[in-house]
Design a protein around this motif. Structure first.
Motif, PDB file in Angstrom:
ATOM      1  N   LYS A 237       0.860  -1.179   0.000  1.00 28.09           N
ATOM      2  CA  LYS A 237       0.000   0.000   0.000  1.00 28.09           C
ATOM      3  C   LYS A 237       0.905   1.241   0.000  1.00 28.09           C
ATOM      4  O   LYS A 237       1.925   1.270   0.685  1.00 28.09           O
ATOM      5  CB  LYS A 237      -0.891   0.049   1.242  1.00 28.09           C
ATOM      6  N   LEU A 238       0.504   2.267  -0.763  1.00 32.43           N
ATOM      7  CA  LEU A 238       1.270   3.513  -0.836  1.00 32.43           C
ATOM      8  C   LEU A 238       0.368   4.686  -0.485  1.00 32.43           C
ATOM      9  O   LEU A 238      -0.725   4.826  -1.049  1.00 32.43           O
ATOM     10  CB  LEU A 238       1.854   3.708  -2.236  1.00 32.43           C
ATOM     11  N   VAL A 239       0.833   5.542   0.437  1.00 30.42           N
ATOM     12  CA  VAL A 239       0.129   6.769   0.807  1.00 30.42           C
ATOM     13  C   VAL A 239       0.986   7.955   0.354  1.00 30.42           C
ATOM     14  O   VAL A 239       2.134   8.101   0.790  1.00 30.42           O
ATOM     15  CB  VAL A 239      -0.111   6.850   2.325  1.00 30.42           C
ATOM     16  N   ILE A 240       0.432   8.780  -0.541  1.00 30.80           N
ATOM     17  CA  ILE A 240       1.142   9.952  -1.061  1.00 30.80           C
ATOM     18  C   ILE A 240       0.575  11.193  -0.387  1.00 30.80           C
ATOM     19  O   ILE A 240      -0.606  11.510  -0.540  1.00 30.80           O
ATOM     20  CB  ILE A 240       0.993  10.061  -2.587  1.00 30.80           C
ATOM     21  N   ILE A 241       1.413  11.900   0.360  1.00 26.76           N
ATOM     22  CA  ILE A 241       0.992  13.104   1.074  1.00 26.76           C
ATOM     23  C   ILE A 241       1.616  14.321   0.405  1.00 26.76           C
ATOM     24  O   ILE A 241       2.845  14.433   0.317  1.00 26.76           O
ATOM     25  CB  ILE A 241       1.396  13.046   2.556  1.00 26.76           C
ATOM     26  N   GLY A 242       0.776  15.227  -0.081  1.00 21.58           N
ATOM     27  CA  GLY A 242       1.270  16.438  -0.731  1.00 21.58           C
ATOM     28  C   GLY A 242       0.327  16.897  -1.820  1.00 21.58           C
ATOM     29  O   GLY A 242      -0.620  16.200  -2.185  1.00 21.58           O
ATOM     30  N   ASP A 243       0.597  18.063  -2.340  1.00 20.43           N
ATOM     31  CA  ASP A 243      -0.227  18.626  -3.405  1.00 20.43           C
ATOM     32  C   ASP A 243       0.670  19.512  -4.270  1.00 20.43           C
ATOM     33  O   ASP A 243       1.780  19.862  -3.879  1.00 20.43           O
ATOM     34  CB  ASP A 243      -1.383  19.439  -2.822  1.00 20.43           C
ATOM     35  N   GLY A 244       0.177  19.882  -5.446  1.00 18.30           N
ATOM     36  CA  GLY A 244       0.968  20.747  -6.306  1.00 18.30           C
ATOM     37  C   GLY A 244       0.493  20.729  -7.743  1.00 18.30           C
ATOM     38  O   GLY A 244      -0.555  20.152  -8.075  1.00 18.30           O
ATOM     39  N   ASP A 245       1.283  21.341  -8.617  1.00 19.75           N
ATOM     40  CA  ASP A 245       0.904  21.530 -10.014  1.00 19.75           C
ATOM     41  C   ASP A 245       0.717  20.215 -10.773  1.00 19.75           C
ATOM     42  O   ASP A 245      -0.013  20.173 -11.765  1.00 19.75           O
ATOM     43  CB  ASP A 245       1.964  22.376 -10.732  1.00 19.75           C
ATOM     44  N   CYS A 246       1.395  19.172 -10.342  1.00 14.14           N
ATOM     45  CA  CYS A 246       1.343  17.894 -11.066  1.00 14.14           C
ATOM     46  C   CYS A 246       0.317  16.920 -10.485  1.00 14.14           C
ATOM     47  O   CYS A 246       0.355  15.723 -10.799  1.00 14.14           O
ATOM     48  CB  CYS A 246       2.730  17.246 -11.069  1.00 14.14           C
ATOM     49  N   ARG A 247      -0.586  17.406  -9.666  1.00 15.18           N
ATOM     50  CA  ARG A 247      -1.573  16.512  -9.037  1.00 15.18           C
ATOM     51  C   ARG A 247      -2.396  15.759 -10.082  1.00 15.18           C
ATOM     52  O   ARG A 247      -2.606  14.547  -9.968  1.00 15.18           O
ATOM     53  CB  ARG A 247      -2.499  17.301  -8.114  1.00 15.18           C
ATOM     54  N   GLN A 248      -2.852  16.462 -11.106  1.00 13.86           N
ATOM     55  CA  GLN A 248      -3.685  15.810 -12.118  1.00 13.86           C
ATOM     56  C   GLN A 248      -2.917  14.700 -12.825  1.00 13.86           C
ATOM     57  O   GLN A 248      -3.475  13.637 -13.124  1.00 13.86           O
ATOM     58  CB  GLN A 248      -4.194  16.830 -13.132  1.00 13.86           C
ATOM     59  N   ILE A 249      -1.647  14.924 -13.098  1.00 14.68           N
ATOM     60  CA  ILE A 249      -0.822  13.911 -13.753  1.00 14.68           C
ATOM     61  C   ILE A 249      -0.731  12.662 -12.881  1.00 14.68           C
ATOM     62  O   ILE A 249      -0.846  11.527 -13.358  1.00 14.68           O
ATOM     63  CB  ILE A 249       0.585  14.465 -14.043  1.00 14.68           C
ATOM     64  N   VAL A 250      -0.534  12.864 -11.575  1.00 15.72           N
ATOM     65  CA  VAL A 250      -0.442  11.743 -10.642  1.00 15.72           C
ATOM     66  C   VAL A 250      -1.776  11.000 -10.567  1.00 15.72           C
ATOM     67  O   VAL A 250      -1.816   9.764 -10.581  1.00 15.72           O
ATOM     68  CB  VAL A 250      -0.004  12.230  -9.254  1.00 15.72           C
ATOM     69  N   GLU A 251      -2.872  11.747 -10.499  1.00 20.73           N
ATOM     70  CA  GLU A 251      -4.200  11.124 -10.470  1.00 20.73           C
ATOM     71  C   GLU A 251      -4.449  10.293 -11.716  1.00 20.73           C
ATOM     72  O   GLU A 251      -4.984   9.168 -11.644  1.00 20.73           O
ATOM     73  CB  GLU A 251      -5.271  12.204 -10.341  1.00 20.73           C
ATOM     74  N   GLU A 252      -4.054  10.826 -12.866  1.00 21.37           N
ATOM     75  CA  GLU A 252      -4.254  10.103 -14.123  1.00 21.37           C
ATOM     76  C   GLU A 252      -3.413   8.829 -14.172  1.00 21.37           C
ATOM     77  O   GLU A 252      -3.849   7.800 -14.711  1.00 21.37           O
ATOM     78  CB  GLU A 252      -3.907  11.019 -15.301  1.00 21.37           C
TER      79      GLU A 252
END
Length: 376
Positions: A237-252
């Motif tokens: 399991k991976l938990v990614i904590i943070g936000d920023g300009d590349c959030r949409q790329i990570v979500e995709e």
């Protein structure tokens, strides 16, 4: 500069008080500085999430006011090619101005002070690589213009030896002082006792990543690597904590691999420390870290880290002893799987990580070193 019985006026300059390593150190300075000797001020380009935490600790928090036009050649070039905004000069005068971040070197023109210090938290080596891969023609222009400003500083302080070396090599500046960053053991030990808010199937065994979702942190690549790990161990399991300009790329990327049940994009939180403390390990794919404070903090808690090699974390990770710096994607995947499956190996790294980071945890001593350098 410090005169008998007279308090020194010191201004700290940063882009924005968001949640980041440099900003944590500024927040710590605002908390622990000697108020009998210093009147501390802060100036930023923008408002940030930590403004409320620091505003009550400083005399005043200024925000640089943007202006539309300046007529000298330097400003025209920077505005046209590098899209750097221009600001109005602060009216108040200070004894010392400390400018954080390599990208704010030209803010010296917006502050009136008797002495100027650049506190460098960037390794210029990586900026060079970035421009060489992209608009390579910008590099000689940027170097030439920047050096004209660096000559105006009374001192330059680097947070790591790598940063010092990069300034000496690429800017031909000698006698750069190194003051290594510290972990705020007083704050994180208390904050880490708060409850974590994770789904039940994540709570007992998860990997954590704490980073801004920016290009240089390469969290999208981290998702790729995690997917490869999942193919060999579906329990991860991976938990990614943070936000920023590349959030949409990570979500995709998470959606593309259909791994939302195993990869949780938690978002930004003002207190990541409980999530770090209870993790099995921390991972990072960042190609550029000035220091890698979140990695150091994880190691302080005895959480082993697996990082793709970068010069920042390599300054305190002893590879294979207290954590891992992987030289390839394949090595990264191999080490994540090994730590997750071999408890004896994980415990060895964890104990050594805790010991080594304990030696770097003295935030009041760090602030005292900063003050001593200012007074000297």
């Amino acid at each position: 500069l410090f005169r008998n019985g007279e308090i020194m006026k010191v201004l700290l300059v940063n882009q924005c008080m968001v949640i980041g390593g440099t900003e944590k150190l500024i927040k710590d300075i605002c908390e622990y500085y000697d108020r009998d000797k210093i009147d501390l001020y802060l100036a930023t380009d923008e408002k940030g999430i930590w403004d409320k935490d620091v505003d009550s600790k400083v005399v005043k928090h200024f925000y640089f006011e943007k202006i539309k036009e300046r007529y000298n050649t330097f400003d025209k070039i920077m505005k046209h090619f590098f899209h750097k905004p221009l600001y109005k000069t602060l009216e108040e005068e200070f004894d010392v101005c400390i400018i954080y971040k390599e990208s704010l070197y030209d803010h010296i023109q917006y502050v009136k002070a008797k002495k100027y210090i650049l506190w460098a938290h960037e390794d210029y080596y990586y900026n060079k690589l970035k421009y060489m891969k992209g608009a390579w023609w910008k590099l000689p222009i940027l170097l030439s213009l920047k050096r004209q400003y660096l000559k105006k500083y009374d001192a330059i302080v680097a947070c790591t030896e790598n940063t010092r070396e990069s300034y000496e090599k690429y800017h031909k500046i000698k006698n750069v002082k190194v003051i290594t960053n510290s972990i705020n053991e007083l704050e994180i030990s208390t904050l880490s006792n708060e409850e974590i808010n994770l789904p039940n199937d994540f709570k007992n065994n998860y990997i954590v990543n704490v980073n801004s979702l920016s290009e240089r942190k390469r969290v999208d690549l981290l998702v790729d690597l995690f997917y490869e790990c999942l193919q060999k161990d579906s329990s991860l399991k991976l938990v990614i904590i943070g936000d920023g300009d590349c959030r949409q790329i990570v979500e995709e990327r998470i959606a593309y691999y259909n791994i939302a049940e195993s990869c949780l994009l938690f978002g930004e939180t003002s207190n990541p420390f409980p999530y770090i403390k209870h993790a099995t390990m921390m991972v990072s794919a960042a190609y550029h870290e000035s220091y890698g404070l979140s990695v150091a903090e994880a190691m302080y808690f005895g959480v082993p880290c697996v990082c793709l090699y970068n010069r920042g974390v390599a300054g305190f990770i002893e590879n294979g002893i207290n954590s891992i710096t992987a030289n390839s994607n394949e090595e990264f995947i191999k080490e994540v799987l090994k730590i997750n499956s071999n408890e004896e190996y994980r415990q060895m790294l964890a104990e050594n990580a805790k010991i080594s980071m304990g030696k770097l945890s003295d935030i009041k001593g760090y602030v005292k070193r900063v003050e001593d350098f200012i007074f000297n």
